[in-house]
Motif scaffolding. Structure first.
Motif, short mmCIF file in Angstrom:
data_model
loop_
_atom_site.label_atom_id
_atom_site.label_comp_id
_atom_site.label_asym_id
_atom_site.label_seq_id
_atom_site.Cartn_x
_atom_site.Cartn_y
_atom_site.Cartn_z
N ALA A 275 1.07 -1.18 0.04
CA ALA A 275 -0.29 -0.01 0.09
C ALA A 275 0.68 1.32 -0.12
CB ALA A 275 -0.88 -0.45 1.29
N GLY A 276 0.18 2.05 -0.56
CA GLY A 276 1.06 3.30 -0.29
C GLY A 276 1.84 3.72 -1.86
N VAL A 277 2.53 3.12 -2.34
CA VAL A 277 3.07 2.57 -3.44
C VAL A 277 3.42 3.34 -5.06
CG1 VAL A 277 5.20 1.83 -1.68
CG2 VAL A 277 3.76 1.13 -3.35
N GLY A 278 1.58 3.68 -4.97
CA GLY A 278 1.41 3.82 -6.10
C GLY A 278 2.30 2.81 -7.38
N ASN A 279 1.78 2.89 -8.39
CA ASN A 279 2.13 1.36 -9.55
C ASN A 279 3.35 1.92 -9.26
OD1 ASN A 279 1.44 -0.12 -10.96
ND2 ASN A 279 1.00 1.22 -12.83
N SER A 280 4.38 2.72 -9.28
CA SER A 280 5.86 2.56 -9.30
C SER A 280 6.85 2.03 -8.76
CB SER A 280 6.58 4.05 -8.58
OG SER A 280 7.38 4.54 -8.80
N TRP A 281 7.77 0.81 -8.91
CA TRP A 281 8.03 -0.27 -9.34
C TRP A 281 9.43 0.31 -8.21
CZ3 TRP A 281 13.13 -0.01 -10.63
CH2 TRP A 281 13.57 0.81 -11.86
N PHE A 282 9.90 2.24 -8.23
CA PHE A 282 10.72 2.73 -7.84
C PHE A 282 10.68 2.95 -7.01
CE2 PHE A 282 13.59 6.55 -7.58
CZ PHE A 282 15.63 6.16 -8.14
N LEU A 283 9.88 3.89 -6.64
CA LEU A 283 9.49 4.37 -5.47
C LEU A 283 9.11 2.98 -4.56
CD1 LEU A 283 8.10 6.48 -3.57
CD2 LEU A 283 5.84 6.23 -4.47
N SER A 284 7.81 2.28 -4.93
CA SER A 284 8.70 0.42 -4.21
C SER A 284 10.31 0.40 -3.60
CB SER A 284 8.00 -0.16 -5.22
OG SER A 284 7.62 -1.54 -4.00
N ALA A 285 10.71 0.54 -4.45
CA ALA A 285 12.49 -0.07 -4.39
C ALA A 285 13.32 0.86 -2.67
CB ALA A 285 12.90 0.22 -5.03
N LEU A 286 12.88 2.25 -3.33
CA LEU A 286 13.03 2.82 -2.22
C LEU A 286 12.65 3.34 -1.09
CD1 LEU A 286 13.85 6.29 -4.47
CD2 LEU A 286 15.63 4.86 -3.56
N ASN A 287 10.64 2.79 -0.88
CA ASN A 287 10.55 2.77 0.33
C ASN A 287 11.13 1.29 1.13
OD1 ASN A 287 7.73 1.56 1.80
ND2 ASN A 287 7.68 3.90 1.05
N TYR A 288 10.68 0.03 0.25
CA TYR A 288 11.74 -1.57 0.94
C TYR A 288 12.77 -0.82 1.55
CZ TYR A 288 12.99 -5.94 0.83
OH TYR A 288 14.04 -7.09 1.43
N ALA A 289 14.01 -0.34 0.64
CA ALA A 289 14.94 0.03 1.29
C ALA A 289 15.24 0.65 2.51
CB ALA A 289 15.91 0.50 0.21
N ALA A 290 14.33 1.23 2.74
CA ALA A 290 13.58 2.27 3.71
C ALA A 290 13.72 1.79 5.02
CB ALA A 290 13.14 4.38 3.62
N LEU A 291 12.47 1.06 4.58
CA LEU A 291 11.71 0.31 5.88
C LEU A 291 12.94 -1.13 6.39
CD1 LEU A 291 9.65 -1.96 6.16
CD2 LEU A 291 9.80 -3.05 4.69
N CYS A 292 13.88 -1.48 5.35
CA CYS A 292 14.55 -2.33 6.05
C CYS A 292 15.81 -1.02 6.80
CB CYS A 292 15.33 -3.07 4.50
SG CYS A 292 14.97 -4.33 3.85
N ILE A 293 16.32 -0.30 6.62
CA ILE A 293 16.47 0.69 7.64
C ILE A 293 16.49 1.43 8.22
CG2 ILE A 293 18.46 3.26 7.43
CD1 ILE A 293 19.85 0.74 6.19
N LEU A 294 15.04 1.56 8.68
CA LEU A 294 14.44 2.48 9.84
C LEU A 294 14.29 0.39 10.80
CD1 LEU A 294 13.80 4.34 11.23
CD2 LEU A 294 11.44 4.47 9.95
N VAL A 295 14.19 -0.60 9.97
CA VAL A 295 13.65 -1.45 10.98
C VAL A 295 14.83 -1.59 11.77
CG1 VAL A 295 13.56 -3.88 10.59
CG2 VAL A 295 12.07 -2.91 9.54
N GLY A 296 16.41 -1.75 10.64
CA GLY A 296 17.33 -2.30 11.60
C GLY A 296 18.51 -1.36 12.81
#
Length: 470
Positions: free
Chosen positions: A180-201
């Motif tokens: 949810a929240g990444v629209g239809n952009s694979w690039f935004l989804s990738a950045l969101n995932y990377a930021a998720l991983c960083i904030l998780v760790g």
């Protein structure tokens, strides 16, 4: 190098539970975009490599006991407060998502009610509250290679049984729902995932790095760990994509991949995935409790046990549902934190380099002082210690003591050295006689008189005639 490898494995271990141990994250963030999802894994992997390396250097540079100590050092109070709140929200949210994932794991594989897996995970987390950071890092590091081996094994089997129609797999992949929240952009989804991983760790990254004296070695550990994670992410995406027909709709698609190979393999991998979920869950709750008990360390365990139990209660919302809305929110919070931390590193990288060289020299001097086979420090060398310590942003006496603790542990582990940590309880944090850095006498920078008995010095102020120790 061994320290860096240990740090790298801990880094990977922290991320894989939340990042891709289930495979559900890989589908929602990458494979739901079909072929473009593979480009996304590369973008996300590179971002994690760069930012992970930076965070490990910063944690070591500030000798962080908790993440807030670093946040307040690199930004203004209001920004530090935002990052602290974002991190605490993440730690707790991912913690109970992982407990929910543990329940789904055993349900999918063995048919157990979800509460069974959640209860077992909660008990394991409670037991982990009795470990210190070094021991916990060792546990996380030891578990991580299991998943690496499993994913590589899945890749080999997938290559041997390569599907013939990738176009059909791509069409099926596109039918998956994106996060949810990444629209239809694979690039935004990738950045969101990377930021998720960083904030998780980020919380445990800073804490683990804070126990590593050398920012250079800590950064190397982050670099190696980031590269391993990035490679694993690309491999995992390929494995799940190539097996999409058999895993479509599963809560834990990676587990389904192995289960489809052979039921016995599925059982073994379900246990490994369960352990990886534990890795992330314990990192989340441990980092949160360290932060909440920062002003009163003696309250760490009661706070830790409380947040674990609350996380257990919230885990019954459901794994897939939690992941689909919690993760993207955390990803956007992570983007803001990354911007602040990278900017702070860029403006202070020269200071970090200088501090690394300073600590390397202090480590060499501490090795000479503690090793029974080396000459005692001369008054000139002691003056050098004081000058180096005074130049650091860390408290003079505290830095020298911390350096000596690290050197003492290494010498004690060296079978060829006569130094024994049992003879120096003042440098052993696990000793009941440990009191931390001794207070220097009036007008002094370092409490040399407190260390003389450890060094075996009889005449520390006579550099002309240093006596051989031992």
């Amino acid at each position: 190098m061994s320290h860096s490898i240990k740090v790298a494995l801990a880094f990977v271990g922290l991320l894989v539970g939340a990042g891709f141990a289930s495979g559900q994250e890989t589908i929602q963030y990458f494979l739901s975009f079909g072929y473009w999802g593979f480009a996304g894994t590369i973008v996300a992997g590179l971002a994690i490599v760069v930012v992970g390396t930076i965070l490990f250097q910063q944690g070591s540079y500030y000798l962080a006991d908790d993440h807030s100590a670093v946040f307040t050092s690199v930004s203004r109070p209001i920004v530090a407060g935002f990052m602290d709140i974002a991190t605490m929200f993440t730690l707790f949210s991912i913690g109970f998502v992982m407990v929910a994932g543990a329940g789904s794991n055993l349900e999918q594989q063995f048919g157990f009610p979800t509460w069974v897996g959640a209860v077992i995970m909660t008990l394991a987390l409670i037991a982990s509250g009795f470990l210190d950071v070094d021991k916990l890092t060792g546990v996380i590091s030891a578990i991580t290679p299991l998943l690496i081996i499993a994913v590589i094994g899945a890749l080999m089997v997938t290559i041997v049984n390569m599907p013939s129609d990738f176009g059909a797999l791509n069409e099926l992949s596109l039918q998956n729902s994106s996060a949810a929240g990444v629209g239809n952009s694979w690039f935004l989804s990738a950045l969101n995932y990377a930021a998720l991983c960083i904030l998780v760790g980020v919380s445990m990254i800073l804490v683990i790095a804070g126990s590593e004296l050398n920012p250079g070695k800590a950064g190397l550990g982050g670099l190696i760990g980031g590269i391993v994670f990035a490679i694993m992410l690309v491999i995992l995406a390929f494995v799940i994509f190539a097996n999409m027909e058999g895993v479509f709709g599963a809560d834990l698609p990676l587990l389904k991949v192995f289960d489809n190979m052979h039921p016995a393999v599925g059982v073994a991998i379900s246990l490994i995935i369960y352990l990886m979920i534990y890795n992330t869950a314990v990192g989340m709750f441990y980092g949160m409790a360290r932060r909440l008990s920062a002003s009163k360390p003696q309250r760490f365990r009661p706070i830790y046990f409380t947040v674990v139990l609350i996380g257990f209660a919230l885990s019954f919302i459901g794994f897939a549902d939690l992941l689909s809305w919690v993760y993207p929110v955390i990803g956007y919070l992570g983007m803001a934190v990354i911007v602040v931390m990278v900017y702070a590193w860029a403006t202070h990288r020269d200071e970090i380099k200088e501090e690394t060289q300073r600590r390397e020299r202090l480590t060499a001097l501490a090795g000479q002082a503690l090793d029974p086979g080396e000459d005692d420090l001369t008054s000139t060398q002691r003056a050098e210690v004081e000058k180096l310590a005074t130049s650091s942003h860390i408290d003079d006496n505290e830095l020298w003591h911390t350096v000596q603790e690290g050197v003492a542990a290494d010498l004690d582990a060296d079978s060829e050295c006569d130094f024994e940590l049992t003879d120096a309880p003042a440098l052993d944090p696990s000793s009941e006689h440990y009191d931390g850095a001794p207070s220097p006498s009036s007008g002094s920078t370092i409490a040399w008189e407190a260390y003389d008995s450890i060094y075996g010095s009889e005449s520390p102020e006579s550099p002309e005639s240093p006596e051989k120790k031992g």
